[in-house]
Design a protein around this motif. Structure first.
Motif, PDB file in Angstrom:
ATOM      1  N   ASP A 189       0.836  -1.187   0.000  1.00 28.73           N
ATOM      2  CA  ASP A 189       0.000   0.000   0.000  1.00 28.73           C
ATOM      3  C   ASP A 189       0.878   1.247   0.000  1.00 28.73           C
ATOM      4  OD1 ASP A 189       0.361   1.022   2.906  1.00 28.73           O
ATOM      5  OD2 ASP A 189      -0.064  -1.112   3.145  1.00 28.73           O
ATOM      6  N   ALA A 190       0.243   2.405  -0.245  1.00 30.98           N
ATOM      7  CA  ALA A 190       0.988   3.650  -0.394  1.00 30.98           C
ATOM      8  C   ALA A 190       1.738   4.038   0.867  1.00 30.98           C
ATOM      9  CB  ALA A 190       0.029   4.785  -0.794  1.00 30.98           C
ATOM     10  N   SER A 191       1.267   3.573   2.037  1.00 31.79           N
ATOM     11  CA  SER A 191       1.926   3.957   3.276  1.00 31.79           C
ATOM     12  C   SER A 191       3.345   3.424   3.367  1.00 31.79           C
ATOM     13  CB  SER A 191       1.116   3.476   4.486  1.00 31.79           C
ATOM     14  OG  SER A 191       1.071   2.057   4.525  1.00 31.79           O
ATOM     15  N   ALA A 192       3.688   2.476   2.487  1.00 32.88           N
ATOM     16  CA  ALA A 192       5.064   1.985   2.476  1.00 32.88           C
ATOM     17  C   ALA A 192       6.020   3.051   1.970  1.00 32.88           C
ATOM     18  CB  ALA A 192       5.163   0.741   1.603  1.00 32.88           C
ATOM     19  N   TRP A 193       5.487   3.997   1.205  1.00 28.70           N
ATOM     20  CA  TRP A 193       6.348   5.015   0.609  1.00 28.70           C
ATOM     21  C   TRP A 193       6.071   6.362   1.272  1.00 28.70           C
ATOM     22  CZ3 TRP A 193       3.836   2.147  -3.722  1.00 28.70           C
ATOM     23  CH2 TRP A 193       4.638   1.043  -4.113  1.00 28.70           C
ATOM     24  N   ARG A 194       6.912   6.682   2.227  1.00 25.69           N
ATOM     25  CA  ARG A 194       6.718   7.927   2.950  1.00 25.69           C
ATOM     26  C   ARG A 194       8.060   8.440   3.468  1.00 25.69           C
ATOM     27  NH1 ARG A 194       3.597   6.901   8.567  1.00 25.69           N
ATOM     28  NH2 ARG A 194       1.819   7.028   7.136  1.00 25.69           N
ATOM     29  N   ASP A 195       8.146   9.750   3.561  1.00 29.10           N
ATOM     30  CA  ASP A 195       9.250  10.372   4.274  1.00 29.10           C
ATOM     31  C   ASP A 195       8.683  11.547   5.047  1.00 29.10           C
ATOM     32  OD1 ASP A 195       8.917  12.398   2.393  1.00 29.10           O
ATOM     33  OD2 ASP A 195      10.755  11.966   1.307  1.00 29.10           O
ATOM     34  N   HIS A 196       9.551  12.344   5.673  1.00 26.02           N
ATOM     35  CA  HIS A 196       9.101  13.396   6.567  1.00 26.02           C
ATOM     36  C   HIS A 196       9.831  14.701   6.242  1.00 26.02           C
ATOM     37  CE1 HIS A 196       8.338   9.559   8.521  1.00 26.02           C
ATOM     38  NE2 HIS A 196       7.451  10.145   9.302  1.00 26.02           N
ATOM     39  N   ARG A 197       9.108  15.804   6.308  1.00 32.77           N
ATOM     40  CA  ARG A 197       9.691  17.132   6.087  1.00 32.77           C
ATOM     41  C   ARG A 197       9.534  17.953   7.369  1.00 32.77           C
ATOM     42  NH1 ARG A 197      10.406  21.293   2.153  1.00 32.77           N
ATOM     43  NH2 ARG A 197      11.558  19.674   1.020  1.00 32.77           N
ATOM     44  N   VAL A 198      10.622  18.576   7.797  1.00 31.39           N
ATOM     45  CA  VAL A 198      10.607  19.482   8.945  1.00 31.39           C
ATOM     46  C   VAL A 198      11.045  20.852   8.464  1.00 31.39           C
ATOM     47  CG1 VAL A 198      11.522  19.993  11.242  1.00 31.39           C
ATOM     48  CG2 VAL A 198      11.111  17.611  10.567  1.00 31.39           C
ATOM     49  N   LEU A 199      10.260  21.870   8.773  1.00 31.80           N
ATOM     50  CA  LEU A 199      10.603  23.239   8.408  1.00 31.80           C
ATOM     51  C   LEU A 199      11.320  23.880   9.587  1.00 31.80           C
ATOM     52  CD1 LEU A 199      10.307  25.478   6.237  1.00 31.80           C
ATOM     53  CD2 LEU A 199       8.210  26.183   7.427  1.00 31.80           C
ATOM     54  N   VAL A 200      12.528  24.380   9.323  1.00 32.48           N
ATOM     55  CA  VAL A 200      13.368  24.996  10.351  1.00 32.48           C
ATOM     56  C   VAL A 200      13.490  26.481  10.051  1.00 32.48           C
ATOM     57  CG1 VAL A 200      15.664  25.041  11.400  1.00 32.48           C
ATOM     58  CG2 VAL A 200      14.656  22.860  10.713  1.00 32.48           C
ATOM     59  N   SER A 201      13.371  27.312  11.079  1.00 32.34           N
ATOM     60  CA  SER A 201      13.511  28.760  10.920  1.00 32.34           C
ATOM     61  C   SER A 201      14.221  29.326  12.141  1.00 32.34           C
ATOM     62  CB  SER A 201      12.138  29.419  10.762  1.00 32.34           C
ATOM     63  OG  SER A 201      12.233  30.828  10.768  1.00 32.34           O
ATOM     64  N   GLY A 202      15.281  30.098  11.892  1.00 29.66           N
ATOM     65  CA  GLY A 202      15.992  30.724  12.995  1.00 29.66           C
ATOM     66  C   GLY A 202      16.521  29.749  14.022  1.00 29.66           C
ATOM     67  N   GLY A 203      16.908  28.562  13.570  1.00 27.57           N
ATOM     68  CA  GLY A 203      17.483  27.566  14.468  1.00 27.57           C
ATOM     69  C   GLY A 203      16.483  26.694  15.189  1.00 27.57           C
ATOM     70  N   ARG A 204      15.166  26.856  14.908  1.00 30.08           N
ATOM     71  CA  ARG A 204      14.158  26.040  15.594  1.00 30.08           C
ATOM     72  C   ARG A 204      13.266  25.328  14.590  1.00 30.08           C
ATOM     73  NH1 ARG A 204       9.120  29.566  16.834  1.00 30.08           N
ATOM     74  NH2 ARG A 204       9.345  31.261  15.326  1.00 30.08           N
ATOM     75  N   ALA A 205      12.901  24.115  14.931  1.00 34.59           N
ATOM     76  CA  ALA A 205      11.982  23.349  14.090  1.00 34.59           C
ATOM     77  C   ALA A 205      10.572  23.876  14.326  1.00 34.59           C
ATOM     78  CB  ALA A 205      12.069  21.867  14.426  1.00 34.59           C
ATOM     79  N   LEU A 206       9.954  24.428  13.266  1.00 30.02           N
ATOM     80  CA  LEU A 206       8.617  25.002  13.402  1.00 30.02           C
ATOM     81  C   LEU A 206       7.522  23.945  13.358  1.00 30.02           C
ATOM     82  CD1 LEU A 206       8.753  28.171  11.098  1.00 30.02           C
ATOM     83  CD2 LEU A 206       9.021  28.059  13.578  1.00 30.02           C
ATOM     84  N   ALA A 207       7.591  23.077  12.374  1.00 31.40           N
ATOM     85  CA  ALA A 207       6.518  22.109  12.159  1.00 31.40           C
ATOM     86  C   ALA A 207       7.001  21.029  11.207  1.00 31.40           C
ATOM     87  CB  ALA A 207       5.265  22.799  11.597  1.00 31.40           C
ATOM     88  N   GLY A 208       6.211  19.963  11.110  1.00 33.78           N
ATOM     89  CA  GLY A 208       6.589  18.876  10.211  1.00 33.78           C
ATOM     90  C   GLY A 208       5.370  18.233   9.584  1.00 33.78           C
ATOM     91  N   TRP A 274       6.483  25.794   1.506  1.00 31.39           N
ATOM     92  CA  TRP A 274       5.790  25.327   2.703  1.00 31.39           C
ATOM     93  C   TRP A 274       4.272  25.400   2.578  1.00 31.39           C
ATOM     94  CZ3 TRP A 274       8.975  29.671   2.729  1.00 31.39           C
ATOM     95  CH2 TRP A 274       8.358  30.923   2.905  1.00 31.39           C
ATOM     96  N   SER A 275       3.761  25.590   1.375  1.00 28.95           N
ATOM     97  CA  SER A 275       2.306  25.639   1.211  1.00 28.95           C
ATOM     98  C   SER A 275       1.672  24.287   1.549  1.00 28.95           C
ATOM     99  CB  SER A 275       1.937  26.072  -0.205  1.00 28.95           C
ATOM    100  OG  SER A 275       2.510  25.200  -1.175  1.00 28.95           O
ATOM    101  N   GLY A 276       2.318  23.190   1.157  1.00 31.15           N
ATOM    102  CA  GLY A 276       1.798  21.871   1.496  1.00 31.15           C
ATOM    103  C   GLY A 276       1.790  21.643   2.992  1.00 31.15           C
ATOM    104  N   LEU A 277       2.866  22.019   3.655  1.00 31.27           N
ATOM    105  CA  LEU A 277       2.942  21.888   5.112  1.00 31.27           C
ATOM    106  C   LEU A 277       1.900  22.778   5.787  1.00 31.27           C
ATOM    107  CD1 LEU A 277       4.286  20.928   7.711  1.00 31.27           C
ATOM    108  CD2 LEU A 277       6.057  22.662   7.368  1.00 31.27           C
ATOM    109  N   GLN A 278       1.720  24.005   5.269  1.00 30.56           N
ATOM    110  CA  GLN A 278       0.744  24.914   5.859  1.00 30.56           C
ATOM    111  C   GLN A 278      -0.668  24.326   5.824  1.00 30.56           C
ATOM    112  OE1 GLN A 278       1.275  28.500   7.260  1.00 30.56           O
ATOM    113  NE2 GLN A 278      -0.347  27.260   8.160  1.00 30.56           N
ATOM    114  N   SER A 279      -0.942  23.485   4.832  1.00 25.10           N
ATOM    115  CA  SER A 279      -2.287  22.921   4.704  1.00 25.10           C
ATOM    116  C   SER A 279      -2.622  21.933   5.818  1.00 25.10           C
ATOM    117  CB  SER A 279      -2.437  22.233   3.340  1.00 25.10           C
ATOM    118  OG  SER A 279      -1.666  21.032   3.279  1.00 25.10           O
ATOM    119  N   VAL A 280      -1.613  21.485   6.582  1.00 29.52           N
ATOM    120  CA  VAL A 280      -1.883  20.488   7.622  1.00 29.52           C
ATOM    121  C   VAL A 280      -1.452  20.951   9.013  1.00 29.52           C
ATOM    122  CG1 VAL A 280      -1.812  18.533   6.024  1.00 29.52           C
ATOM    123  CG2 VAL A 280       0.304  19.275   7.137  1.00 29.52           C
TER     124      VAL A 280
END
Length: 310
Positions: A189-208, A274-280
């Motif tokens: 299934d599609a869940s086998a293919w996944r990775d993760h994105r973390v947005l970093v700003s000013g030295g801090r992880a904002l969201a993922g 980060w538009s995709g990340l902003q959507s979630v």
């Protein structure tokens, strides 16, 4: 504070950034690096599009347009010169160079002791074929990536030396990386293919977010789906350390779970979308990045932090 927002085309991110910076009190001028120039008769030796005889107080680089090697070198040279003139820049030319060159990125990650897949970057097809033969003996393929590629374009699985393209097809450079995660050739299934994105700003992880795809290429621009995800402490630490290793003030850091349950850092993007990340996520990511940028500029100029709500 006069800010040059370097863009090529008024995309969603540029519009949101201009609005957020303006709301925080900055005077924003949209500019293009391709319209900047070196000019020895200019007071600063650099003419920045939209600023006449002046220089901006700060620069935010949203995009650097594609172009010839010479054109891109000139544009990055303008950023280097602005840095020498004391103009704070997010991200600096040095950070962009470290992230756009995947070989430099993986070198920096490994040198910093951060987990990243085994990687090889070389110019000899014969030597690349020998690496492929040795590293795929266990039946798992390598991934061939363009050295300067982005958004999941032109990726190729390499299971044997015969899968390697000619040197001309890869601009003379073979960038090979061990495939992490689930076997991309296995049905499932599609869940086998996944990775993760973390947005970093000013030295801090904002969201993922999780990126899931119907194939092993999970980039949003390639049809991947954004899924809400709260990064754990280790993912945050690694993302922040990866951005720092590349000198990036803001970055999109891609991670993947390894077969033993750990994390591995795939890439660091110095001009992330980060538009995709902003959507979630609920946080206003653009406002957070703009705030971090202006705070860093004020620190660089020796100014007091701006009061909340000012």
């Amino acid at each position: 504070m006069r800010v040059a927002l370097f863009i090529d085309g008024a995309d969603w991110h540029a519009q949101r950034l201009q609005a957020a910076l303006t709301a925080a009190g900055a005077e924003v001028t949209r500019a293009s690096l391709s319209r900047c120039r070196f000019a020895t008769n200019h007071p600063a030796g650099i003419a920045v599009h939209g600023f006449g005889d002046d220089l901006p107080d700060a620069v935010f680089v949203r995009t650097v347009a594609a172009g010839s090697f010479e054109a891109v070198t000139l544009r990055l040279g303008v950023l280097h010169a602005l840095t020498r003139r004391g103009v704070p820049i997010w991200n600096s030319a040095a950070a962009i160079e470290a992230c756009v060159d995947k070989a430099q990125t993986t070198y920096r990650l490994a040198a910093a002791g951060l987990p990243t897949p085994d990687t090889w970057a070389l110019e000899s097809r014969k030597e690349a074929a020998a690496i492929v033969a040795a590293e795929t003996a266990d039946g798992r393929p390598l991934v061939l990536k363009p050295l300067f590629g982005s958004q999941g374009r032109a990726l190729k699985l390499v299971a044997s030396p015969d899968d390697l393209p000619s040197a001309n097809e890869v601009s003379g450079v073979f960038y090979l990386q061990r495939f992490e995660g689930s076997d991309p050739r296995a049905p499932g299934d599609a869940s086998a293919w996944r990775d993760h994105r973390v947005l970093v700003s000013g030295g801090r992880a904002l969201a993922g977010m999780i990126r899931e795809g119907e194939t092993w290429i999970t980039n949003i621009r390639q049809g991947g789906q954004a899924i809400a995800w709260e990064p754990d402490a280790e993912a945050r630490r690694l993302a922040e350390a990866a951005a720092a290793a590349c000198g990036a003030d803001y970055a999109g850091v891609d991670l993947i779970r390894t077969r033993d349950g750990g994390w591995s850092i795939l890439e660091v993007n110095s001009m992330p979308a980060w538009s995709g990340l902003q959507s979630v996520v609920e946080m206003d990511l653009t406002a957070a990045i703009a705030g971090d940028f202006l705070a860093a500029v004020r620190r660089a100029k020796g100014l007091r932090p701006q009061a909340v709500g000012a």
